[in-house]
Design a protein around this motif. Structure first.
Motif, PDB file in Angstrom:
ATOM      1  N   ASP A  91     -23.905   3.348 -20.480  1.00 40.59           N
ATOM      2  CA  ASP A  91     -24.105   4.485 -21.374  1.00 40.59           C
ATOM      3  C   ASP A  91     -23.002   4.472 -22.425  1.00 40.59           C
ATOM      4  O   ASP A  91     -21.842   4.218 -22.119  1.00 40.59           O
ATOM      5  N   GLY A  92     -23.366   4.738 -23.645  1.00 38.82           N
ATOM      6  CA  GLY A  92     -22.394   4.785 -24.730  1.00 38.82           C
ATOM      7  C   GLY A  92     -22.164   3.457 -25.425  1.00 38.82           C
ATOM      8  O   GLY A  92     -21.341   3.380 -26.327  1.00 38.82           O
ATOM      9  N   ASP A  93     -22.895   2.406 -25.016  1.00 43.60           N
ATOM     10  CA  ASP A  93     -22.753   1.106 -25.674  1.00 43.60           C
ATOM     11  C   ASP A  93     -23.526   1.069 -26.989  1.00 43.60           C
ATOM     12  O   ASP A  93     -24.575   1.702 -27.127  1.00 43.60           O
ATOM     13  N   VAL A  94     -23.007   0.303 -27.935  1.00 40.89           N
ATOM     14  CA  VAL A  94     -23.758  -0.140 -29.098  1.00 40.89           C
ATOM     15  C   VAL A  94     -23.655  -1.661 -29.114  1.00 40.89           C
ATOM     16  O   VAL A  94     -22.703  -2.229 -28.572  1.00 40.89           O
ATOM     17  N   GLU A  95     -24.649  -2.292 -29.686  1.00 43.36           N
ATOM     18  CA  GLU A  95     -24.649  -3.752 -29.739  1.00 43.36           C
ATOM     19  C   GLU A  95     -24.345  -4.246 -31.146  1.00 43.36           C
ATOM     20  O   GLU A  95     -24.942  -3.776 -32.118  1.00 43.36           O
ATOM     21  N   LEU A  96     -23.431  -5.163 -31.218  1.00 41.41           N
ATOM     22  CA  LEU A  96     -23.206  -5.902 -32.455  1.00 41.41           C
ATOM     23  C   LEU A  96     -24.292  -6.965 -32.475  1.00 41.41           C
ATOM     24  O   LEU A  96     -24.165  -8.032 -31.888  1.00 41.41           O
ATOM     25  N   ARG A  97     -25.414  -6.622 -33.093  1.00 40.38           N
ATOM     26  CA  ARG A  97     -26.601  -7.472 -33.053  1.00 40.38           C
ATOM     27  C   ARG A  97     -26.388  -8.742 -33.857  1.00 40.38           C
ATOM     28  O   ARG A  97     -26.857  -9.812 -33.480  1.00 40.38           O
ATOM     29  N   ARG A  98     -25.689  -8.611 -34.976  1.00 43.57           N
ATOM     30  CA  ARG A  98     -25.416  -9.783 -35.796  1.00 43.57           C
ATOM     31  C   ARG A  98     -24.078  -9.607 -36.484  1.00 43.57           C
ATOM     32  O   ARG A  98     -23.758  -8.527 -36.967  1.00 43.57           O
ATOM     33  N   ILE A  99     -23.325 -10.673 -36.541  1.00 45.77           N
ATOM     34  CA  ILE A  99     -22.172 -10.755 -37.423  1.00 45.77           C
ATOM     35  C   ILE A  99     -22.156 -12.190 -37.914  1.00 45.77           C
ATOM     36  O   ILE A  99     -21.910 -13.122 -37.154  1.00 45.77           O
ATOM     37  N   TYR A 100     -22.523 -12.359 -39.160  1.00 41.35           N
ATOM     38  CA  TYR A 100     -22.662 -13.681 -39.755  1.00 41.35           C
ATOM     39  C   TYR A 100     -21.832 -13.734 -41.030  1.00 41.35           C
ATOM     40  O   TYR A 100     -21.805 -12.777 -41.807  1.00 41.35           O
ATOM     41  N   LEU A 101     -21.202 -14.866 -41.239  1.00 43.56           N
ATOM     42  CA  LEU A 101     -20.404 -15.090 -42.431  1.00 43.56           C
ATOM     43  C   LEU A 101     -20.647 -16.522 -42.876  1.00 43.56           C
ATOM     44  O   LEU A 101     -20.533 -17.457 -42.069  1.00 43.56           O
ATOM     45  N   LEU A 102     -21.009 -16.713 -44.127  1.00 43.99           N
ATOM     46  CA  LEU A 102     -21.234 -18.068 -44.633  1.00 43.99           C
ATOM     47  C   LEU A 102     -19.987 -18.928 -44.396  1.00 43.99           C
ATOM     48  O   LEU A 102     -18.852 -18.433 -44.501  1.00 43.99           O
ATOM     49  N   GLY A 103     -20.190 -20.191 -44.125  1.00 43.00           N
ATOM     50  CA  GLY A 103     -19.081 -21.100 -43.832  1.00 43.00           C
ATOM     51  C   GLY A 103     -18.015 -21.115 -44.905  1.00 43.00           C
ATOM     52  O   GLY A 103     -16.822 -21.189 -44.612  1.00 43.00           O
ATOM     53  N   ILE A 104     -18.416 -21.026 -46.156  1.00 42.49           N
ATOM     54  CA  ILE A 104     -17.472 -21.067 -47.263  1.00 42.49           C
ATOM     55  C   ILE A 104     -16.520 -19.867 -47.242  1.00 42.49           C
ATOM     56  O   ILE A 104     -15.432 -19.916 -47.807  1.00 42.49           O
ATOM     57  N   ALA A 105     -16.911 -18.790 -46.572  1.00 41.42           N
ATOM     58  CA  ALA A 105     -16.100 -17.571 -46.519  1.00 41.42           C
ATOM     59  C   ALA A 105     -15.299 -17.448 -45.224  1.00 41.42           C
ATOM     60  O   ALA A 105     -14.555 -16.490 -45.052  1.00 41.42           O
ATOM     61  N   GLN A 106     -15.447 -18.409 -44.330  1.00 36.30           N
ATOM     62  CA  GLN A 106     -14.739 -18.337 -43.051  1.00 36.30           C
ATOM     63  C   GLN A 106     -13.309 -18.851 -43.189  1.00 36.30           C
ATOM     64  O   GLN A 106     -12.989 -19.618 -44.091  1.00 36.30           O
ATOM     65  N   GLY A 107     -12.459 -18.406 -42.270  1.00 33.76           N
ATOM     66  CA  GLY A 107     -11.084 -18.871 -42.230  1.00 33.76           C
ATOM     67  C   GLY A 107     -10.168 -18.213 -43.246  1.00 33.76           C
ATOM     68  O   GLY A 107      -9.067 -18.691 -43.491  1.00 33.76           O
ATOM     69  N   GLN A 108     -10.612 -17.104 -43.823  1.00 31.80           N
ATOM     70  CA  GLN A 108      -9.822 -16.411 -44.841  1.00 31.80           C
ATOM     71  C   GLN A 108      -9.550 -14.962 -44.474  1.00 31.80           C
ATOM     72  O   GLN A 108      -9.140 -14.172 -45.320  1.00 31.80           O
TER      73      GLN A 108
END
Length: 175
Positions: A91-108
């Protein structure tokens, strides 16, 4: 990158951009392991603009976008009611259904900034815990979630086309 709530302005434009980035990031992440026909069918069914428009219209969901300086959507995150196995949900959970970041934007630092918005949004929703499912073979994502305070809480299966994949379910409460 700038992180903002999606749908506050032009919800149709956000839904279209989310569908584009959703399909592209799914392709980036899974083209090496999912047959092309199954990949395309999955993206068409699960990453169409109508899917994102429904989440944007749902008062029980929150969608956040990460945008480049000129406004292009480079990533996003979606919080919804949980759609996970019953033994993984409290009870009280929410789901992070998606978290997507294009590869060019990762690592920053954009992923961490997006996750910070997700956690703040979950708190605003009154959530006690954020849960998520991640492909069990996606070591990079699992490592990121671990750094963000998530820990394994169970498993589920995920089907794309005719293939069944194992997902790790992770959760993070608030202190």
């Amino acid at each position: 990158m700038t992180i903002r709530a999606a749908g506050a302005g032009d919800a149709d434009a956000d839904a279209d951009a989310l569908a584009l980035v959703g399909g592209a990031t799914f392709l980036e992440s899974y083209a090496w392991m999912i047959p092309a026909a199954d990949l395309l069918a999955h993206v068409a069914a699960r990453h169409g603009a109508e899917v994102y428009a429904a989440w944007l219209a749902d008062a029980g969901s929150r969608v956040f976008v990460a945008t480049a300086p000129l406004g292009a959507v480079m990533g996003y995150a979606v919080l919804t009611a949980p759609d996970l196995p019953a033994d993984c949900v409290l009870d009280g959970d929410v789901e992070l259904r998606r978290i997507y970041l294009l590869g060019i934007a990762q690592g920053q630092g954009s992923g961490a900034a997006l996750m910070a918005a997700v956690l703040e949004g979950a708190r605003d929703m009154g959530a006690a815990r954020v849960t998520l499912g991640v492909h069990g073979g996606n070591a990079r994502a699992i490592g990121f979630y671990g750094r963000m305070g998530f820990a394994p809480i169970g498993r589920r299966t995920f089907t794309v086309g005719g293939q069944v994949y194992d997902d790790l379910v992770m959760g993070r409460g608030f202190e």
